[in-house]
Design an enzyme around this catalytic site. Sequence first.
Site, short mmCIF file in Angstrom:
data_model
loop_
_atom_site.label_atom_id
_atom_site.label_comp_id
_atom_site.label_asym_id
_atom_site.label_seq_id
_atom_site.Cartn_x
_atom_site.Cartn_y
_atom_site.Cartn_z
N GLN A 78 0.84 -1.20 0.00
CA GLN A 78 0.00 0.00 0.00
C GLN A 78 0.87 1.25 0.00
O GLN A 78 1.25 1.77 1.04
CB GLN A 78 -0.95 0.01 1.21
CG GLN A 78 -1.91 1.16 1.12
CD GLN A 78 -3.21 0.90 1.82
OE1 GLN A 78 -3.41 -0.12 2.45
NE2 GLN A 78 -4.11 1.84 1.70
N PHE A 79 1.18 1.73 -1.20
CA PHE A 79 2.05 2.89 -1.34
C PHE A 79 1.44 4.15 -0.73
O PHE A 79 2.15 5.07 -0.36
CB PHE A 79 2.41 3.12 -2.82
CG PHE A 79 1.30 3.67 -3.66
CD1 PHE A 79 1.18 5.03 -3.87
CD2 PHE A 79 0.37 2.82 -4.26
CE1 PHE A 79 0.15 5.54 -4.65
CE2 PHE A 79 -0.64 3.31 -5.03
CZ PHE A 79 -0.76 4.69 -5.24
N THR A 80 0.12 4.19 -0.58
CA THR A 80 -0.53 5.38 -0.04
C THR A 80 -0.21 5.62 1.43
O THR A 80 -0.50 6.71 1.95
CB THR A 80 -2.06 5.30 -0.23
OG1 THR A 80 -2.55 4.17 0.47
CG2 THR A 80 -2.42 5.22 -1.70
#
Length: 150
Positions: A78-80
């Site tokens: 989850q890059f966010t």
Amino acid sequence: MKVVVQRVSEASVTINKKIVASIGNGLLVLLGIVEEDTQEDIDWLCRKLVGLRVFPDENMVMNKSIHDTKGDVIVVSQFTLHASTRKGNRPSYIKAAKPDIAIPLYENFIATLQSNLGRSVQSGEFGADMKVKLLNDGPVTIIIDSKEKV
């Protein structure tokens, strides 16, 4: 490297309407990777996750780990998690590692967690449009950042 850890009664990951990972009691681990992350971050976080005492003992005190309970784990990239919201209303993801750096670290994270746990760990698919379903138990949600270790 940052994780959001959620104790769950159940969780699943669906890609293109197909369930690719599904667990009962255990941990859902959302993993965010930055370019500065190394195997040292992976090793530290995996040891922390395996020993994290967030499951109730016989007195209903959070005193047991995922290792103790033999629960399941799903890891989802989850890059966010590394979004910057300092300016404006559109988050910037410039801190998140690019796939050529992030994918090997993501795969090493899963392999190291499996090794430390002594059993298989399920996962989503890096970069895929995933639907993550979970029933948070407690609720228990903990954020751990390897850059904040002492």
